[in-house]
Scaffold this motif. Structure first.
Motif, PDB file in Angstrom:
ATOM      1  N   LYS A 109       0.831  -1.208   0.000  1.00  0.00           N
ATOM      2  CA  LYS A 109       0.000   0.000   0.000  1.00  0.00           C
ATOM      3  C   LYS A 109       0.861   1.253   0.000  1.00  0.00           C
ATOM      4  N   ALA A 110       1.931   1.241   0.767  1.00  0.00           N
ATOM      5  CA  ALA A 110       2.821   2.399   0.815  1.00  0.00           C
ATOM      6  C   ALA A 110       3.469   2.666  -0.540  1.00  0.00           C
ATOM      7  N   ARG A 111       3.622   1.639  -1.354  1.00  0.00           N
ATOM      8  CA  ARG A 111       4.238   1.770  -2.673  1.00  0.00           C
ATOM      9  C   ARG A 111       3.208   1.962  -3.787  1.00  0.00           C
ATOM     10  N   GLN A 169       1.180  -0.357  -4.904  1.00  0.00           N
ATOM     11  CA  GLN A 169       1.173  -1.536  -5.762  1.00  0.00           C
ATOM     12  C   GLN A 169      -0.163  -2.268  -5.711  1.00  0.00           C
ATOM     13  N   ARG A 170      -0.520  -2.873  -6.850  1.00  0.00           N
ATOM     14  CA  ARG A 170      -1.648  -3.789  -6.899  1.00  0.00           C
ATOM     15  C   ARG A 170      -1.131  -5.188  -6.586  1.00  0.00           C
ATOM     16  N   VAL A 171      -1.564  -5.738  -5.456  1.00  0.00           N
ATOM     17  CA  VAL A 171      -1.125  -7.059  -5.031  1.00  0.00           C
ATOM     18  C   VAL A 171      -2.306  -7.841  -4.475  1.00  0.00           C
ATOM     19  N   ILE A 172      -2.108  -9.144  -4.401  1.00  0.00           N
ATOM     20  CA  ILE A 172      -3.072 -10.057  -3.790  1.00  0.00           C
ATOM     21  C   ILE A 172      -2.302 -10.901  -2.783  1.00  0.00           C
ATOM     22  N   ALA A 173      -2.913 -11.182  -1.639  1.00  0.00           N
ATOM     23  CA  ALA A 173      -2.251 -12.024  -0.648  1.00  0.00           C
ATOM     24  C   ALA A 173      -3.301 -12.614   0.281  1.00  0.00           C
ATOM     25  N   GLY A 174      -2.868 -13.616   1.045  1.00  0.00           N
ATOM     26  CA  GLY A 174      -3.752 -14.227   2.022  1.00  0.00           C
ATOM     27  C   GLY A 174      -2.974 -14.963   3.092  1.00  0.00           C
ATOM     28  N   LYS A 175      -3.603 -15.082   4.248  1.00  0.00           N
ATOM     29  CA  LYS A 175      -3.042 -15.856   5.352  1.00  0.00           C
ATOM     30  C   LYS A 175      -3.067 -17.336   5.007  1.00  0.00           C
ATOM     31  N   THR A 176      -1.915 -17.984   5.069  1.00  0.00           N
ATOM     32  CA  THR A 176      -1.868 -19.423   4.852  1.00  0.00           C
ATOM     33  C   THR A 176      -2.560 -20.137   6.011  1.00  0.00           C
ATOM     34  N   CYS A 177      -3.413 -21.113   5.666  1.00  0.00           N
ATOM     35  CA  CYS A 177      -4.173 -21.853   6.663  1.00  0.00           C
ATOM     36  C   CYS A 177      -3.725 -23.310   6.652  1.00  0.00           C
ATOM     37  N   MET A 178      -3.351 -23.824   7.810  1.00  0.00           N
ATOM     38  CA  MET A 178      -2.987 -25.249   7.913  1.00  0.00           C
ATOM     39  C   MET A 178      -3.097 -25.681   9.376  1.00  0.00           C
ATOM     40  N   ASP A 179      -3.755 -26.804   9.577  1.00  0.00           N
ATOM     41  CA  ASP A 179      -4.017 -27.268  10.945  1.00  0.00           C
ATOM     42  C   ASP A 179      -3.533 -28.691  11.194  1.00  0.00           C
ATOM     43  N   TRP A 202      -8.508  -5.481   4.670  1.00  0.00           N
ATOM     44  CA  TRP A 202      -7.669  -5.174   3.516  1.00  0.00           C
ATOM     45  C   TRP A 202      -8.329  -5.322   2.150  1.00  0.00           C
ATOM     46  N   HIS A 203      -9.274  -6.223   1.993  1.00  0.00           N
ATOM     47  CA  HIS A 203      -9.787  -6.529   0.653  1.00  0.00           C
ATOM     48  C   HIS A 203     -10.479  -5.322   0.033  1.00  0.00           C
ATOM     49  N   GLY A 204      -9.989  -4.917  -1.134  1.00  0.00           N
ATOM     50  CA  GLY A 204     -10.570  -3.774  -1.830  1.00  0.00           C
ATOM     51  C   GLY A 204     -10.066  -2.426  -1.369  1.00  0.00           C
ATOM     52  N   VAL A 205      -9.104  -2.404  -0.468  1.00  0.00           N
ATOM     53  CA  VAL A 205      -8.500  -1.145  -0.037  1.00  0.00           C
ATOM     54  C   VAL A 205      -7.470  -0.717  -1.083  1.00  0.00           C
ATOM     55  N   GLU A 206      -7.721   0.424  -1.711  1.00  0.00           N
ATOM     56  CA  GLU A 206      -6.845   0.913  -2.774  1.00  0.00           C
ATOM     57  C   GLU A 206      -6.588  -0.206  -3.789  1.00  0.00           C
TER      58      GLU A 206
END
Length: 428
Positions: free
Chosen positions: A150-152, A154-164, A189-193
């Motif tokens: 966001k500070a840069r 940039q258009r990016v996509i990310a997510g928290k890895t889930c594993m149990d 975060w989703h849809g922010v800028e």
């Protein structure tokens, strides 16, 4: 309002996929210049014409450099930045020996911030402007990555890895915490800028059926999010999945049965697919992501690019940092060419550039805003010096057309070939 610029050189745009054209070259067009302003592409055309239409614009002349959309990396693990190019393991041993110990460190927000910024610096230096990244199980890892991007601008996509399951103590969540932490991150975060969220079960072996069901429910509640995971990367991984899910028809069924198969699904690797899996992935128009440097580095196999494209699949290209051995999409394109050669179906330079830009944008459902130089798209650009080293320069000098010239840079180029990067209309 940002200043307007006219950037001149050899400006490459795609009118359609070079995999669908009579010849790959037919899909592309070269222009003299591109006009950008307020973070968007305003026009493409001749340098003189754009100067007449935009008299107040600053002109940035790149001579005969190639200007194209910024590279889009469709599958990465930014937390593996510091362990890239670690020796001698296949997938499961790689995770246990290198990945999981490193990912334990991301509970520390300061460490996560440092690696997120380091990763974005390294990828920008290699011309990558957008990527889709896995975090760790720690929400802090996603907060760090999105904050840095966001500070840069940039258009990016990310997510928290889930594993149990099948992961060390301290690197497992639960079905409920994975759902709730991911939902909170989506809300934050989703849809922010220029930021988007991807629901992220690592892969079936590290999630119980209960967690996969929770992830499917979360995706149903947030259908505008992507869902990213891994699929059929190695044969021993597939055998492991069969022991963990004995009632599943195949690997894909371990996702499909829990609501984790859909058009906004992004499935990394997808090398050893069964006929049913190929058919279902195509039917729902899911995206597959080719990770060639990773697939060769950890001995996974050879992706069937030609066959999958001919069948109408949606395919992107990725470094798969850090199982992949380079941050460079140029090196990734070179590896994709080499894999194609081993399968008897080498890729043309136009196809490689398209995969690294518009193809990956299509895989991430972002081709309406990035991945091509066309009016209205966001102004993420990379400028390639097609004579960046003596070895490349002497080969490029003998090229009979732009494709011969750029192919030398694809095969031998590195960060020295990146003359300039623009992100959201701003020069870095």
């Amino acid at each position: 309002m940002q200043a307007e610029y006219i950037i001149s050189g050899q400006v490459l745009s795609f009118e359609h996929s070079p995999f669908d054209a009579n010849t790959p070259e037919d899909a592309a067009r070269l222009h003299e210049a591109v006009a950008i302003g307020d973070g968007k592409i305003l026009a493409v055309g001749t340098k003189a014409g754009l100067r007449a239409d935009h008299p107040g614009a600053e002109v940035v002349d790149h001579g005969d450099h190639l200007i194209l959309a910024g590279f889009v990396d469709a599958h990465v693990h930014f937390p593996q930045t510091a362990i890239i190019a670690s020796w001698g393991k296949r997938l499961i041993d790689w995770l246990n020996s290198y990945t999981f110990p490193e990912e334990m460190r991301f509970a520390d927000r300061a460490y996560a911030d440092d690696i997120a910024n380091r990763y974005l610096d390294l990828t920008r230096a290699n011309g990558t402007t957008t990527m889709c990244s896995y975090g760790t199980i720690h929400p802090e890892s996603v907060d760090a990555f999105f904050s840095a991007a966001k500070a840069r601008g940039q258009r990016v996509i990310a997510g928290k890895t889930c594993m149990d399951r099948n992961a060390p103590d301290g690197l497992r969540d639960t079905p409920q915490s994975a759902h709730d932490d991911s939902a909170a991150l989506i809300a934050r975060w989703h849809g922010v800028e220029r930021l988007s969220y991807a629901i992220t079960p690592r892969f079936s072996p590290t999630s119980t059926p209960e967690q996969l069901e929770a992830m499917g429910a979360l995706w149903a509640d947030h259908p505008d999010c992507l869902m990213q995971t891994h699929l059929s990367e190695q044969t021993d991984e597939i055998a492991w999945v069969k022991t963990l899910f004995p009632d599943a028809r195949d690997y894909l069924d371990t996702y499909e049965s829990f609501g984790l198969l859909g058009a906004r699904g992004v499935y990394g690797h997808a090398i050893h697919l069964e006929p049913r899996e190929r058919d279902r992935l195509r039917e729902v128009d899911a995206a597959l992501v080719h990770c060639p440097t990773s697939n060769t580095f950890i001995g996974s196999g050879l992706f069937d690019m030609a066959g999958l494209m001919a069948d109408g699949h949606r395919v992107g290209l990725a470094t798969d940092t850090g199982g992949g051995s380079s941050f460079s999409m140029l090196r990734t394109m070179a590896a994709a060419y080499e894999v194609g050669q081993l399968r008897g179906t080498p890729l043309h330079a136009a196809q490689l550039l398209w995969l690294a830009t518009q193809g990956s944008a299509r895989a991430l459902r972002l081709d309406d805003c990035i991945g091509n130089i066309t009016v209205g798209h966001e102004a993420d650009l990379v400028v390639l010096d097609l004579a960046s080293t003596p070895a490349i320069a002497q080969r490029s000098a003998r090229a009979e057309d732009i494709w011969e010239a750029v192919f030398a840079t694809i095969m031998m180029g590195d960060d020295r070939a990146i003359a300039e990067v623009w992100i959201n209309g701003k020069r870095d």
